[in-house]
Design an enzyme around this catalytic site. Structure first.
Site, mmCIF file in Angstrom:
data_model
loop_
_atom_site.group_PDB
_atom_site.id
_atom_site.type_symbol
_atom_site.label_atom_id
_atom_site.label_comp_id
_atom_site.label_asym_id
_atom_site.label_seq_id
_atom_site.Cartn_x
_atom_site.Cartn_y
_atom_site.Cartn_z
ATOM 1 N N THR A 42 -10.498 8.321 -4.999
ATOM 2 C CA THR A 42 -11.820 8.834 -4.354
ATOM 3 C C THR A 42 -11.460 10.044 -4.039
ATOM 4 O OG1 THR A 42 -12.042 6.687 -3.848
ATOM 5 C CG2 THR A 42 -12.858 8.243 -2.414
ATOM 6 N N GLN A 46 -9.423 3.346 -14.542
ATOM 7 C CA GLN A 46 -9.406 2.065 -15.147
ATOM 8 C C GLN A 46 -8.681 1.897 -16.386
ATOM 9 O OE1 GLN A 46 -9.776 -0.913 -13.574
ATOM 10 N NE2 GLN A 46 -10.951 -0.167 -11.732
ATOM 11 N N SER A 93 -5.756 6.371 -9.884
ATOM 12 C CA SER A 93 -5.272 5.785 -8.759
ATOM 13 C C SER A 93 -3.988 4.825 -9.040
ATOM 14 C CB SER A 93 -6.230 4.794 -8.029
ATOM 15 O OG SER A 93 -6.789 5.419 -6.897
ATOM 16 N N HIS A 116 -2.612 2.179 -7.700
ATOM 17 C CA HIS A 116 -2.434 0.828 -7.365
ATOM 18 C C HIS A 116 -3.125 0.065 -8.566
ATOM 19 C CE1 HIS A 116 -6.687 0.256 -5.842
ATOM 20 N NE2 HIS A 116 -6.733 1.434 -5.634
ATOM 21 N N THR A 176 1.982 16.096 4.724
ATOM 22 C CA THR A 176 3.265 15.693 4.410
ATOM 23 C C THR A 176 3.065 14.795 3.326
ATOM 24 O OG1 THR A 176 4.237 15.873 6.408
ATOM 25 C CG2 THR A 176 5.441 14.741 4.952
ATOM 26 N N CYS A 214 -15.372 -2.273 -4.299
ATOM 27 C CA CYS A 214 -15.654 -1.018 -3.384
ATOM 28 C C CYS A 214 -16.718 -1.114 -2.551
ATOM 29 C CB CYS A 214 -15.589 0.400 -4.137
ATOM 30 S SG CYS A 214 -14.252 0.600 -5.545
HETATM 31 N N1 PMP Z 1 -12.985 5.388 -9.727
HETATM 32 C C1 PMP Z 1 -12.846 4.133 -10.640
HETATM 33 C C2 PMP Z 1 -13.354 4.097 -11.731
HETATM 34 C C3 PMP Z 1 -12.414 3.121 -9.787
HETATM 35 O O1 PMP Z 1 -12.444 1.879 -10.160
HETATM 36 C C4 PMP Z 1 -11.891 3.180 -8.464
HETATM 37 C C5 PMP Z 1 -11.520 1.952 -7.580
HETATM 38 N N2 PMP Z 1 -12.325 1.125 -7.735
HETATM 39 C C6 PMP Z 1 -12.031 4.416 -7.918
HETATM 40 C C7 PMP Z 1 -12.309 5.613 -8.471
HETATM 41 C C8 PMP Z 1 -11.467 4.690 -6.448
HETATM 42 O O2 PMP Z 1 -10.048 4.493 -6.156
HETATM 43 P P1 PMP Z 1 -9.412 4.219 -4.989
HETATM 44 O O3 PMP Z 1 -10.167 3.344 -4.089
HETATM 45 O O4 PMP Z 1 -8.061 3.690 -4.925
HETATM 46 O O5 PMP Z 1 -9.571 5.530 -4.268
#
Ligand code: PMP
Length: 378
Positions: A71, A179, A197, A199, A235, A322
């Site tokens: 994001t 993804q 991202s 995670h 930081t 989201c």
């Molecule tokens: N882009 C895509 C394609 C995503 O699937 C996601 C998470 N669902 C994001 C951006 C945003 O990732 P984050 O919430 O970890 O910032």
């Protein structure tokens, strides 16, 4: 318990968790400090950076700024291009299937009068070079098209778009790879801006990054210190950055094996769901990412079915994690031409290599029963 919601988030891998603990415990210096502890932490930070770039084959051509996730990375990329490169043109092309961190940010820029947004139209769930071509002009300064759609798994022809944009050197290509990272191999050298991202590939939450071509000038979203070459003040969480690298390395060690494993699971579920063809409508393309399977329920409320599944220990996604608490329907599916009822009643199963075929069998058994028990939405 069967967890089929890995596109929303995955658990941190054991190796990444160990790396996180090790760096937090023993290498906790601030990488900006000039003493030995600072230098030691900086060593881990740079190792994470060059490690991630090397895994992607981008160590010579690109640099990486760590952020809190995709994001923030999308915001940083879009803000930088529009604020610093606007003299090049005032139009941006954007796939209508992008994540809200792209769409909302670009629409805000449009509302401010900074750019005019153009959406290529198609109903395939991913835009192609031929959809983009008619919209390109000498006014185009940015083109955004994600690698893998987070709701359907539809794949974008990233190389094709990058090749097309070679004839428009003033236009920068931003590719949200959230993804796809750690799940597929892509030639990324020709893509100037790439976001991710951690995670989503077994790294910690709250960390990710923007990978950018070395000659690009960017501008921080926040005002503050000089961390991350001034592009991301604050930081740096070195432990999370390093754990991200460890998680990605682990995925790269088994990329093809993992993809083959989840493809077997996905194919198996697709074949079994065919028997329920009057109850479901497949939204994922058959040649899409093996990690994501999306379908709409033609007669039942998806939220009710998902809740019943959850009650029995099967966790699947509805709309998009989201926004699923507020969203009434999926704008991605609506863009693909589904009616509102179908766009409001989709389920997304998303897999990881830790999933097993037996889990898919158990899921299908529960799903087929629940779909009979739940009353029609009427
Ligand atoms: N882009 C895509 C394609 C995503 O699937 C996601 C998470 N669902 C994001 C951006 C945003 O990732 P984050 O919430 O970890 O910032």
């Amino acid at each position: 318990m069967v967890y089929f919601d890995h596109a929303a988030t995955s658990p941190i891998s054991e190796l990444a968790l160990e790396a996180y603990v090790e760096v937090s415990r023993n290498h906790y210096g601030n990488p900006e400090s000039t003493h030995a502890y600072g230098r030691d932490a900086d060593h881990y930070l740079q190792k994470a950076r060059t490690g991630i770039l090397s895994l992607l084959g981008l160590e010579k051509t690109h640099d990486l700024v760590f952020t809190s996730g995709a994001t923030e990375a999308n915001n940083l990329a879009i803000g930088s291009v529009i604020d610093l490169y606007r003299k090049r043109g005032h139009e941006a092309i954007c796939s209508p299937y992008e994540h809200p961190s792209v769409l909302v940010t670009l629409r805000r820029k449009e509302e401010e009068g900074a750019i005019k947004l153009l959406y290529p139209r198609d109903e395939k769930g991913a835009i192609s070079p031929k959809d983009i071509e008619p919209l390109l002009s000498k006014e185009t300064l940015l083109c955004v098209a994600m690698g893998v759609n987070n709701e359907t798994g539809a794949l974008t022809d990233v190389s094709g778009i990058a090749a097309l944009l070679k004839s428009y050197p003033k236009c920068l290509y931003l590719m949200d790879f959230t993804q796809g990272m750690g799940k597929m191999r892509l030639a990324l050298n020709e893509v100037p801006l790439i976001t991710f991202s951690s995670h989503k590939f077994g790294g910690p939450k709250g960390v990710g990054g923007l990978i950018y071509r070395k000659n690009l000038v960017l501008r921080a979203v926040f005002g503050g210190g000089e961390q991350e070459k001034g592009l991301r003040p604050g930081t740096v969480d070195v432990a999370s950055c390093y754990a991200s690298y460890v998680a990605l390395k682990e995925k790269y060690g088994r990329l093809d094996e993992n993809a083959a494993k989840v493809e077997r699971i996905r194919q198996y579920i697709i074949e079994e769901l065919r028997e329920e063809s009057t109850q479901i409508h497949l939204n994922s393309p058959l040649n899409g990412s093996p990690y994501i399977l999306n379908f709409s329920l033609t007669k039942k409320k998806a939220a009710v079915v998902a809740e019943a599944l959850s009650g029995e220990g099967f966790y699947v996604g509805t709309v998009s994690a989201c926004s699923s608490k507020n969203a009434k329907y999926s704008y991605v599916l609506k863009e693909m031409g589904l009616d509102l009822d179908e766009a409001a009643n989709s389920l997304r199963l998303s897999f990881d290599s830790s999933n097993a075929l037996e889990e898919a069998e158990a899921f299908l058994k529960a799903f087929k029963r629940i779909i009979k028990e739940v009353k029609d939405r009427g």
